[in-house]
Enzyme design. Sequence first.
Site, PDB file in Angstrom:
ATOM      1  N   ASN A  64     -11.335  -2.200  -0.393  1.00 13.19           N
ATOM      2  CA  ASN A  64     -10.290  -1.902   0.579  1.00 13.19           C
ATOM      3  C   ASN A  64      -9.797  -3.050   1.440  1.00 13.19           C
ATOM      4  OD1 ASN A  64      -9.428   0.812   0.267  1.00 13.19           O
ATOM      5  ND2 ASN A  64     -11.466   1.476   0.879  1.00 13.19           N
TER       6      ASN A  64
ATOM      7  N   ARG B  88      -9.596  -3.484   8.059  1.00 17.22           N
ATOM      8  CA  ARG B  88     -10.177  -2.145   8.073  1.00 17.22           C
ATOM      9  C   ARG B  88     -11.630  -2.215   8.584  1.00 17.22           C
ATOM     10  NH1 ARG B  88     -11.563   2.634   3.798  1.00 17.22           N
ATOM     11  NH2 ARG B  88     -10.439   4.288   4.848  1.00 17.22           N
TER      12      ARG B  88
ATOM     13  N   CYS C 288     -10.443   1.397  -8.205  1.00 21.73           N
ATOM     14  CA  CYS C 288      -9.536   1.771  -7.125  1.00 21.73           C
ATOM     15  C   CYS C 288      -9.546   0.610  -6.150  1.00 21.73           C
ATOM     16  CB  CYS C 288     -10.084   3.032  -6.461  1.00 21.73           C
ATOM     17  SG  CYS C 288      -9.311   3.466  -4.893  1.00 21.73           S
TER      18      CYS C 288
ATOM     19  N   ASP D   3      -2.662   5.506  -3.263  1.00 21.02           N
ATOM     20  CA  ASP D   3      -3.061   6.541  -2.299  1.00 21.02           C
ATOM     21  C   ASP D   3      -1.916   7.503  -2.037  1.00 21.02           C
ATOM     22  OD1 ASP D   3      -5.642   5.765  -2.001  1.00 21.02           O
ATOM     23  OD2 ASP D   3      -5.342   4.628  -0.153  1.00 21.02           O
TER      24      ASP D   3
ATOM     25  N   ASP E 256     -16.042  11.572  -1.706  1.00 20.92           N
ATOM     26  CA  ASP E 256     -15.438  10.280  -1.361  1.00 20.92           C
ATOM     27  C   ASP E 256     -16.198   9.628  -0.212  1.00 20.92           C
ATOM     28  OD1 ASP E 256     -13.073   8.330  -0.606  1.00 20.92           O
ATOM     29  OD2 ASP E 256     -12.431   9.300  -2.459  1.00 20.92           O
TER      30      ASP E 256
ATOM     31  N   TRP F 111       0.847  -1.188   0.000  1.00 18.92           N
ATOM     32  CA  TRP F 111       0.000   0.000   0.000  1.00 18.92           C
ATOM     33  C   TRP F 111       0.893   1.252   0.000  1.00 18.92           C
ATOM     34  CZ3 TRP F 111      -0.329   3.848   3.798  1.00 18.92           C
ATOM     35  CH2 TRP F 111      -1.302   4.820   3.529  1.00 18.92           C
TER      36      TRP F 111
ATOM     37  N   LYS G 294     -16.121   6.359  -8.409  1.00 19.80           N
ATOM     38  CA  LYS G 294     -14.858   5.752  -7.965  1.00 19.80           C
ATOM     39  C   LYS G 294     -15.244   4.467  -7.245  1.00 19.80           C
ATOM     40  CE  LYS G 294     -11.032   6.787  -4.736  1.00 19.80           C
ATOM     41  NZ  LYS G 294     -10.525   7.846  -3.840  1.00 19.80           N
TER      42      LYS G 294
ATOM     43  N   ASP H 220     -14.262   1.477  -5.186  1.00 22.80           N
ATOM     44  CA  ASP H 220     -13.146   1.132  -4.303  1.00 22.80           C
ATOM     45  C   ASP H 220     -13.268  -0.309  -3.796  1.00 22.80           C
ATOM     46  OD1 ASP H 220     -10.862   1.501  -2.799  1.00 22.80           O
ATOM     47  OD2 ASP H 220     -11.563   3.350  -1.850  1.00 22.80           O
TER      48      ASP H 220
HETATM   49  C1  GLA Z   1      -9.203   3.964  -0.204  1.00 26.90           C
HETATM   50  C2  GLA Z   1      -8.938   4.834  -1.412  1.00 26.90           C
HETATM   51  C3  GLA Z   1      -8.855   6.278  -0.981  1.00 26.90           C
HETATM   52  C4  GLA Z   1     -10.140   6.673  -0.291  1.00 26.90           C
HETATM   53  C5  GLA Z   1     -10.402   5.750   0.881  1.00 26.90           C
HETATM   54  C6  GLA Z   1     -11.760   6.019   1.493  1.00 26.90           C
HETATM   55  O1  GLA Z   1      -8.099   3.927   0.617  1.00 26.90           O
HETATM   56  O2  GLA Z   1      -7.782   4.442  -2.071  1.00 26.90           O
HETATM   57  O3  GLA Z   1      -8.619   7.098  -2.091  1.00 26.90           O
HETATM   58  O4  GLA Z   1     -11.200   6.631  -1.207  1.00 26.90           O
HETATM   59  O5  GLA Z   1     -10.355   4.393   0.496  1.00 26.90           O
HETATM   60  O6  GLA Z   1     -12.041   5.194   2.544  1.00 26.90           O
END
Ligand code: GLA
Length: 731
Positions: free
Chosen positions: A482, A445, A528, A550, A368, A201, A478, A480
Amino acid sequence: MAIRVLEQEQIFQINTKHTTYLMGVAAGKYLGHMYYGKRMEDAKGFHLLRLGKAEEVEEKHLKNKVSFMDGFPFEYSVWGTGDFRDTCLRVRDEGGYRVCELLYDGYRLLEGKPALAGMPATFAGKGEGQGAQTLVITLKDALLGLRVELRYSIFEDSDAIIRSVAAINEGEKKLYLEKVLSACLDMDNENFDLITLHGCWARERHMTIRKVTEGKHIVSSLRGETSHEVQPFMALTTAGTSQREGEVYAMNLVYSGNFLAETELDYQESVRMSLGLHPDGFEWLLEPGERFETPEAVLVYSDGGLGKMTRTFHGLYKNHLIRSKYLHSKRPILINNWEATYFNFDDDKLVAIAKEAKKLGIEMLVMDDGWFGARNDDSCALGDWQVNENKLKGGLKSLVDRVNAEGLKFGIWFEPEMISPDSDLYRAHPDWAIQAPGRKPGTARNQCVLDLTRQEIVDYVYEAVAKVLRSANIEYVKWDMNRALADLGSFTLGRERMGEFSHRYVLGVYQLQERLLAEFPDLLLENCSGGGARFDAGMLYYSPQIWTSDDMDPVERLFIQEGTALIYPLSTMGAHICVCPNHSVGRVTPMETRAHVALAGTFGYELDITKLSEEEKAKAVIFNQEYHKYNELVREGDYYRIASYRENNMYDCWQVVSTDKSEALVTYVQVRFEPRRKSRRLRLEGLEPKADYRLEETGEIYSGEMLMQAGFLQNMIFGDYGSRLLHFVRV
Ligand code: GLA
């Protein structure tokens, strides 16, 4: 471009513009790999299989079949009958035997290129000179009733070769595929180095180079996604390969899940490269009549160093993989509120950002994480895709309308594949999270992952996302993701199909994105994954851009963007100007340098624009003008890496040249200042040698030949972290 079959000799010749790929059938049975490299017209290369005369193979070699199998350069290698290297295919029958022998059975030539069911795939272009041809070679194990199709596609305008494999059960009993890779390549070792891309990361895709020594060199992901840690990519290079010189054999997988990329050097100095779905935890049941298709592997050979390999990948992905209507258009300059506010925002704060952003020439606001459910930090609410009206008073439509009224487009963040244990969705459907019976699912997370192998969950997720998109004028998403996948299994798959879980999960993600684009064809999608864990060719089929990392610190980005651009076009790299000091590494860098590095990608801002000084705002206006001026060149031009900070520990430089060679943009980043050094020599590439070019910034004129052979002398910039854009225009 042509695929030729020498019927008599049983030789297959695939010719792209500059490369040739040869295969031959030994004793009418075994398909062997003969040659991959610079283009040849001659195909009669049976000697390359090292078997002596074709008619003697049966007598001389096949008497002792296991010894033959041990050393033969198989085009598609199989476990169980004497190939003791790592093989591409391992099949188990109902009796538990893993013995399989694939014999040549025939071929077909197709005009065009077939698609893959439910998976990303390269395609023939509609334009002139973008056509495709496909060779399908069939191999069979009659006893198992297994037919394997090896597919090779080429395009008129590309030097890449696309391989994939289909396994079909034509028998009457079940077969279990334990391993089914997309491609392998057996070659003689030429003192090869191996290049792969590694990181974590905020440090994704750093180039790593090592010598190929005896044994196996493996890079892989078992995280359920491509991962921050490694790319499904490997390149073998001959000794001394540079950007401009040397031979390169590269492979990249068009896929977004677990993968295995392996290079094996054996006792006979033979190197086998293989790439495909990771076999760990994998098993696919083939009932009689069923068919399994692998993802595509892209093969690129270059005799012009890494630079030529890179431009072949870029051209292929731009012309034959990325479908988005935005591929060839300037993406809106966006401002994302993540590092500006994190979870702490409301409608007024976002509108204030939009108002200020508009004045500076920014074109889209992206809201976001944190707009839904009870999400005020990362501990809860994933899955509850209902607008939090305490934060966005008046609801989403009202906010979007206000932002639109300020003259900005509106984009939104989702993490559709996830479910927080503390969410209404989890309380309603605790069994939707991936988990094993009797065990509490582990979190990362603070979140779990939805079981996207189940169609009803895919349908639910789709509707939840689509409902939000239908409710307002949202022009960008976007998407995502995570966390990595663990506790694998599904309550509904059953014992015999549990090994299909990881691949079926990826197919679920693909299905969701396919449906999204079908219902919202004008949507600009950016993938993402906690930064850049899903930067892969599979995702480029759905989104024309992917969030690269990021980490937006311009020094760290030199490594990340060098590694990313080694395979993927600049137009796909999500890149923004960050807050200073940078939130990932704390580094303080000039705003110009942050901007110049971000201009290599899609461009935008990730900071609180309302807190910038007047001087910084004035700079932002200039950067936005530069984006409009240079983006077409950056997006459509040919990319050349001129110098690498990774190699020299001092400075970095890359160049983009328009396809008609009428202009070039050079980005120079001088990470470290060196006292008493006057200048750096930048030897440019790709210009017209006989043409003159004017450096816009000074008005000086240089010939293309001069710039490419003697170079441009860039004076030292006092202090660390300086940068320059140099725009050369043909006069
Ligand atoms: C990830 C994305 C970030 C942001 C966060 C939000 O880490 O890469 O750009 O959007 O999630 O929780």
